[in-house]
Design a protein around this motif. Sequence first.
Motif, PDB file in Angstrom:
ATOM      1  N   THR A   1       0.835  -1.199   0.000  1.00 41.72           N
ATOM      2  CA  THR A   1       0.000   0.000   0.000  1.00 41.72           C
ATOM      3  C   THR A   1       0.865   1.243   0.000  1.00 41.72           C
ATOM      4  O   THR A   1       2.043   1.196   0.348  1.00 41.72           O
ATOM      5  CB  THR A   1      -0.926   0.045   1.234  1.00 41.72           C
ATOM      6  N   LEU A   2       0.265   2.349  -0.364  1.00 46.42           N
ATOM      7  CA  LEU A   2       0.933   3.645  -0.287  1.00 46.42           C
ATOM      8  C   LEU A   2       0.972   4.080   1.173  1.00 46.42           C
ATOM      9  O   LEU A   2       0.245   3.529   2.011  1.00 46.42           O
ATOM     10  CB  LEU A   2       0.178   4.661  -1.138  1.00 46.42           C
ATOM     11  N   PRO A   3       1.814   5.068   1.538  1.00 47.00           N
ATOM     12  CA  PRO A   3       1.925   5.493   2.938  1.00 47.00           C
ATOM     13  C   PRO A   3       0.596   5.847   3.607  1.00 47.00           C
ATOM     14  O   PRO A   3       0.415   5.599   4.790  1.00 47.00           O
ATOM     15  CB  PRO A   3       2.847   6.711   2.875  1.00 47.00           C
ATOM     16  N   GLU A   4      -0.356   6.385   2.835  1.00 52.25           N
ATOM     17  CA  GLU A   4      -1.651   6.731   3.430  1.00 52.25           C
ATOM     18  C   GLU A   4      -2.587   5.529   3.522  1.00 52.25           C
ATOM     19  O   GLU A   4      -3.710   5.655   3.983  1.00 52.25           O
ATOM     20  CB  GLU A   4      -2.311   7.883   2.666  1.00 52.25           C
ATOM     21  N   GLY A   5      -2.149   4.352   3.067  1.00 52.18           N
ATOM     22  CA  GLY A   5      -2.920   3.125   3.206  1.00 52.18           C
ATOM     23  C   GLY A   5      -3.683   2.684   1.971  1.00 52.18           C
ATOM     24  O   GLY A   5      -4.263   1.607   1.956  1.00 52.18           O
ATOM     25  N   ALA A   6      -3.704   3.498   0.935  1.00 49.72           N
ATOM     26  CA  ALA A   6      -4.445   3.159  -0.288  1.00 49.72           C
ATOM     27  C   ALA A   6      -3.626   2.219  -1.172  1.00 49.72           C
ATOM     28  O   ALA A   6      -2.398   2.187  -1.108  1.00 49.72           O
ATOM     29  CB  ALA A   6      -4.770   4.429  -1.067  1.00 49.72           C
TER      30      ALA A   6
END
Length: 76
Positions: free
Chosen positions: A40-45
Amino acid sequence: MAVHGEQVAFHGGYGEERDRLARGELTETSVEPTDVGLLTLPEGAAPGRRRVVSRGSRIYVRADPFTAWGVFDLSS
């Protein structure tokens, strides 16, 4: 694929598993699975459209709009 000592990580798959991140430990003759998750990307997406490059212990991900690289580091 990323490698650090006895650890290895594989990124990717087909269809619903395209964000899969599988980790394992190297033996003399095989890789023993230890964990499976999602990259995932750092923001969780989920990354969506992206470019992926691996080198050593790191998997670099540049997601759409392709302006910055994210890094998964197996050694940390």
